[in-house]
Design a protein around this motif. Structure first.
Motif, PDB file in Angstrom:
ATOM      1  N   LEU A  28       9.385  43.717  50.283  1.00  0.00           N
ATOM      2  CA  LEU A  28       8.480  42.884  51.076  1.00  0.00           C
ATOM      3  C   LEU A  28       7.131  42.727  50.385  1.00  0.00           C
ATOM      4  O   LEU A  28       6.543  41.644  50.402  1.00  0.00           O
ATOM      5  CB  LEU A  28       8.297  43.478  52.473  1.00  0.00           C
ATOM      6  CG  LEU A  28       9.511  43.427  53.394  1.00  0.00           C
ATOM      7  CD1 LEU A  28       9.244  44.218  54.674  1.00  0.00           C
ATOM      8  CD2 LEU A  28       9.909  41.997  53.709  1.00  0.00           C
ATOM      9  N   ASP A  29       6.654  43.798  49.765  1.00  0.00           N
ATOM     10  CA  ASP A  29       5.381  43.737  49.045  1.00  0.00           C
ATOM     11  C   ASP A  29       5.454  42.795  47.845  1.00  0.00           C
ATOM     12  O   ASP A  29       4.463  42.145  47.502  1.00  0.00           O
ATOM     13  CB  ASP A  29       4.944  45.131  48.585  1.00  0.00           C
ATOM     14  CG  ASP A  29       4.500  46.028  49.734  1.00  0.00           C
ATOM     15  OD1 ASP A  29       4.227  45.504  50.842  1.00  0.00           O
ATOM     16  OD2 ASP A  29       4.429  47.256  49.514  1.00  0.00           O
ATOM     17  N   ARG A  30       6.604  42.715  47.207  1.00  0.00           N
ATOM     18  CA  ARG A  30       6.783  41.880  46.015  1.00  0.00           C
ATOM     19  C   ARG A  30       7.072  40.413  46.342  1.00  0.00           C
ATOM     20  O   ARG A  30       6.976  39.549  45.460  1.00  0.00           O
ATOM     21  CB  ARG A  30       7.925  42.414  45.167  1.00  0.00           C
ATOM     22  CG  ARG A  30       7.632  43.715  44.502  1.00  0.00           C
ATOM     23  CD  ARG A  30       8.800  44.152  43.657  1.00  0.00           C
ATOM     24  NE  ARG A  30       8.536  45.447  43.054  1.00  0.00           N
ATOM     25  CZ  ARG A  30       9.459  46.247  42.596  1.00  0.00           C
ATOM     26  NH1 ARG A  30      10.739  45.884  42.636  1.00  0.00           N
ATOM     27  NH2 ARG A  30       9.143  47.416  42.068  1.00  0.00           N
ATOM     28  N   LEU A  31       7.440  40.140  47.564  1.00  0.00           N
ATOM     29  CA  LEU A  31       7.894  38.805  47.948  1.00  0.00           C
ATOM     30  C   LEU A  31       6.924  37.685  47.577  1.00  0.00           C
ATOM     31  O   LEU A  31       7.352  36.681  46.999  1.00  0.00           O
ATOM     32  CB  LEU A  31       8.215  38.757  49.442  1.00  0.00           C
ATOM     33  CG  LEU A  31       8.642  37.400  49.989  1.00  0.00           C
ATOM     34  CD1 LEU A  31       9.889  36.888  49.276  1.00  0.00           C
ATOM     35  CD2 LEU A  31       8.876  37.493  51.481  1.00  0.00           C
ATOM     36  N   ALA A  50       9.947  38.910  60.542  1.00  0.00           N
ATOM     37  CA  ALA A  50      11.062  37.965  60.654  1.00  0.00           C
ATOM     38  C   ALA A  50      12.178  38.347  59.693  1.00  0.00           C
ATOM     39  O   ALA A  50      13.362  38.297  60.049  1.00  0.00           O
ATOM     40  CB  ALA A  50      10.575  36.543  60.380  1.00  0.00           C
ATOM     41  N   ILE A  51      11.818  38.739  58.490  1.00  0.00           N
ATOM     42  CA  ILE A  51      12.821  39.151  57.503  1.00  0.00           C
ATOM     43  C   ILE A  51      13.579  40.379  57.997  1.00  0.00           C
ATOM     44  O   ILE A  51      14.809  40.422  57.980  1.00  0.00           O
ATOM     45  CB  ILE A  51      12.157  39.420  56.136  1.00  0.00           C
ATOM     46  CG1 ILE A  51      11.630  38.121  55.543  1.00  0.00           C
ATOM     47  CG2 ILE A  51      13.135  40.097  55.180  1.00  0.00           C
ATOM     48  CD1 ILE A  51      10.718  38.301  54.338  1.00  0.00           C
ATOM     49  N   VAL A  52      12.841  41.377  58.446  1.00  0.00           N
ATOM     50  CA  VAL A  52      13.464  42.625  58.896  1.00  0.00           C
ATOM     51  C   VAL A  52      14.329  42.382  60.128  1.00  0.00           C
ATOM     52  O   VAL A  52      15.468  42.869  60.210  1.00  0.00           O
ATOM     53  CB  VAL A  52      12.388  43.700  59.164  1.00  0.00           C
ATOM     54  CG1 VAL A  52      12.985  44.921  59.838  1.00  0.00           C
ATOM     55  CG2 VAL A  52      11.703  44.085  57.861  1.00  0.00           C
ATOM     56  N   LEU A  53      13.834  41.628  61.081  1.00  0.00           N
ATOM     57  CA  LEU A  53      14.594  41.388  62.309  1.00  0.00           C
ATOM     58  C   LEU A  53      15.835  40.552  62.035  1.00  0.00           C
ATOM     59  O   LEU A  53      16.910  40.825  62.588  1.00  0.00           O
ATOM     60  CB  LEU A  53      13.708  40.719  63.356  1.00  0.00           C
ATOM     61  CG  LEU A  53      12.520  41.552  63.834  1.00  0.00           C
ATOM     62  CD1 LEU A  53      11.628  40.739  64.757  1.00  0.00           C
ATOM     63  CD2 LEU A  53      12.981  42.837  64.510  1.00  0.00           C
ATOM     64  N   GLU A  64      19.525  38.006  52.249  1.00  0.00           N
ATOM     65  CA  GLU A  64      19.624  36.612  52.693  1.00  0.00           C
ATOM     66  C   GLU A  64      18.309  36.149  53.320  1.00  0.00           C
ATOM     67  O   GLU A  64      17.866  35.019  53.077  1.00  0.00           O
ATOM     68  CB  GLU A  64      20.769  36.453  53.690  1.00  0.00           C
ATOM     69  CG  GLU A  64      22.136  36.572  53.071  1.00  0.00           C
ATOM     70  CD  GLU A  64      23.246  36.566  54.105  1.00  0.00           C
ATOM     71  OE1 GLU A  64      22.993  36.193  55.286  1.00  0.00           O
ATOM     72  OE2 GLU A  64      24.373  36.943  53.751  1.00  0.00           O
ATOM     73  N   ALA A  65      17.691  37.004  54.124  1.00  0.00           N
ATOM     74  CA  ALA A  65      16.426  36.649  54.764  1.00  0.00           C
ATOM     75  C   ALA A  65      15.313  36.483  53.731  1.00  0.00           C
ATOM     76  O   ALA A  65      14.477  35.582  53.852  1.00  0.00           O
ATOM     77  CB  ALA A  65      16.046  37.696  55.816  1.00  0.00           C
ATOM     78  N   VAL A  66      15.302  37.328  52.726  1.00  0.00           N
ATOM     79  CA  VAL A  66      14.312  37.209  51.650  1.00  0.00           C
ATOM     80  C   VAL A  66      14.507  35.885  50.910  1.00  0.00           C
ATOM     81  O   VAL A  66      13.532  35.183  50.624  1.00  0.00           O
ATOM     82  CB  VAL A  66      14.379  38.412  50.687  1.00  0.00           C
ATOM     83  CG1 VAL A  66      13.626  38.137  49.394  1.00  0.00           C
ATOM     84  CG2 VAL A  66      13.844  39.667  51.368  1.00  0.00           C
TER      85      VAL A  66
END
Length: 99
Positions: A28-31, A50-53, A64-66
């Motif tokens: 998430l930090d690198r996104l 949103a990504i985690v959920l 997939e969310a990333v």
């Protein structure tokens, strides 16, 4: 777990395998750098949550969310049901109230 955000407290619950939570947080930090756009937006709690959920506790779902976030963060919010004006209440329901 003092000092952790409510999302950082949620991640180990959803991804309990050893080392998984740290890997999720690092990804998430690198996104923003990997996506190449929307640095402030992609660092927001709303998008990260949103990504985690949307991942629903699976690494494949997380990946997939990333990828969806890299393509268009707005589509990510729609998919995670965080696109409408009630999104703060939905985050409170999913992550608990802001401390």
């Amino acid at each position: 777990m003092p000092g952790l955000s409510r999302l950082e407290k949620r991640i180990p619950h959803d991804f309990p395998a050893p080392g998984a939570a740290n890997g999720i947080i690092t990804a998430l930090d690198r996104l923003p750098e990997e996506a190449g756009y929307g640095e402030d937006c992609l660092r927001s709690e709303r998008v990260r949550a949103a990504i985690v959920l949307l991942a629903n506790g699976t690494l494949s779902g997380f990946r997939e969310a990333v990828e969806l976030a890299k393509t268009d963060w707005r589509d990510l919010l729609v998919a995670a049901e965080l696109a409408h004006e009630d999104w703060p209440a939905r985050l409170d329901d999913a992550l608990g109230p802001v401390s």
